[in-house]
Design a protein around this motif. Structure first.
Motif, PDB file in Angstrom:
ATOM      1  N   ARG A 132      29.662  46.342  43.820  1.00  0.00           N
ATOM      2  CA  ARG A 132      29.643  45.643  45.104  1.00  0.00           C
ATOM      3  C   ARG A 132      31.069  45.250  45.442  1.00  0.00           C
ATOM      4  N   GLY A 133      31.372  45.165  46.723  1.00  0.00           N
ATOM      5  CA  GLY A 133      32.669  44.675  47.148  1.00  0.00           C
ATOM      6  C   GLY A 133      33.636  45.765  47.557  1.00  0.00           C
ATOM      7  N   LYS A 134      34.928  45.401  47.490  1.00  0.00           N
ATOM      8  CA  LYS A 134      35.992  46.296  47.928  1.00  0.00           C
ATOM      9  C   LYS A 134      37.278  45.840  47.251  1.00  0.00           C
ATOM     10  N   MET A 135      37.973  46.788  46.617  1.00  0.00           N
ATOM     11  CA  MET A 135      39.196  46.447  45.910  1.00  0.00           C
ATOM     12  C   MET A 135      40.067  47.676  45.725  1.00  0.00           C
ATOM     13  N   PHE A 136      41.346  47.433  45.507  1.00  0.00           N
ATOM     14  CA  PHE A 136      42.283  48.487  45.145  1.00  0.00           C
ATOM     15  C   PHE A 136      42.492  48.461  43.637  1.00  0.00           C
ATOM     16  N   PRO A 138      34.890  39.808  47.494  1.00  0.00           N
ATOM     17  CA  PRO A 138      34.248  39.615  46.186  1.00  0.00           C
ATOM     18  C   PRO A 138      33.666  40.938  45.670  1.00  0.00           C
ATOM     19  N   SER A 139      34.040  41.273  44.449  1.00  0.00           N
ATOM     20  CA  SER A 139      33.707  42.585  43.895  1.00  0.00           C
ATOM     21  C   SER A 139      33.110  42.443  42.502  1.00  0.00           C
ATOM     22  N   ALA A 140      32.229  43.370  42.181  1.00  0.00           N
ATOM     23  CA  ALA A 140      31.654  43.456  40.841  1.00  0.00           C
ATOM     24  C   ALA A 140      31.832  44.890  40.367  1.00  0.00           C
TER      25      ALA A 140
END
Length: 129
Positions: free
Chosen positions: A64-68, A108-110
């Motif tokens: 879940r979420g979004k990140m680099f 927020p990422s998992a």
């Protein structure tokens, strides 16, 4: 065990209460396990130093979420930025052993994180300053 919204919400609440703005939920039985499997919830603003794992590759799968995920060379120059965002079809990344890396969390990422065990803390020479 089911990895569902209820579990991710619980870990997210723990991350929100943590000064580090992240929280691990181990799926492996012990730190000596041959495979270290965990859910890692990371919130915007968490600081994960640029580091490497010399003896194991590492796999992130975004739940879940979004990140680099950002890769660096040995002198600290950024060499690649990979956006993990399921709506764009980017679900995960394999980080080779010895690759300098960090993350930049956009929302927020998992992630489901997997690397070879047993757990070994990072040595000072494995954290880029």
């Amino acid at each position: 065990m089911i990895i569902d919204d209820q579990l991710l919400d619980k870990i997210t609440a723990e991350a929100e209460a943590s000064p580090r703005l992240r929280m691990n939920y181990n799926l492996h039985d012990s730190l000596d396990a041959k495979a270290q499997r965990l859910i890692n919830v990371l919130l915007p603003g968490t600081i994960l130093p640029v580091h490497r794992h010399r003896h194991t590759a590492e796999t992130y799968t975004l739940l879940r979420g979004k990140m680099f995920v950002v890769f660096y060379d040995d002198i600290g120059a950024q060499i690649e930025r990979i956006l993990l965002e399921p709506t764009q079809g980017n679900y995960g990344v394999q980080i080779p052993a010895g690759q300098w890396h960090t993350v930049e969390v956009i929302e927020p990422s998992a992630i489901l994180e997997v690397k070879d065990g047993p757990y070994t803390p990072l040595e000072p020479e494995d954290i880029m300053s």
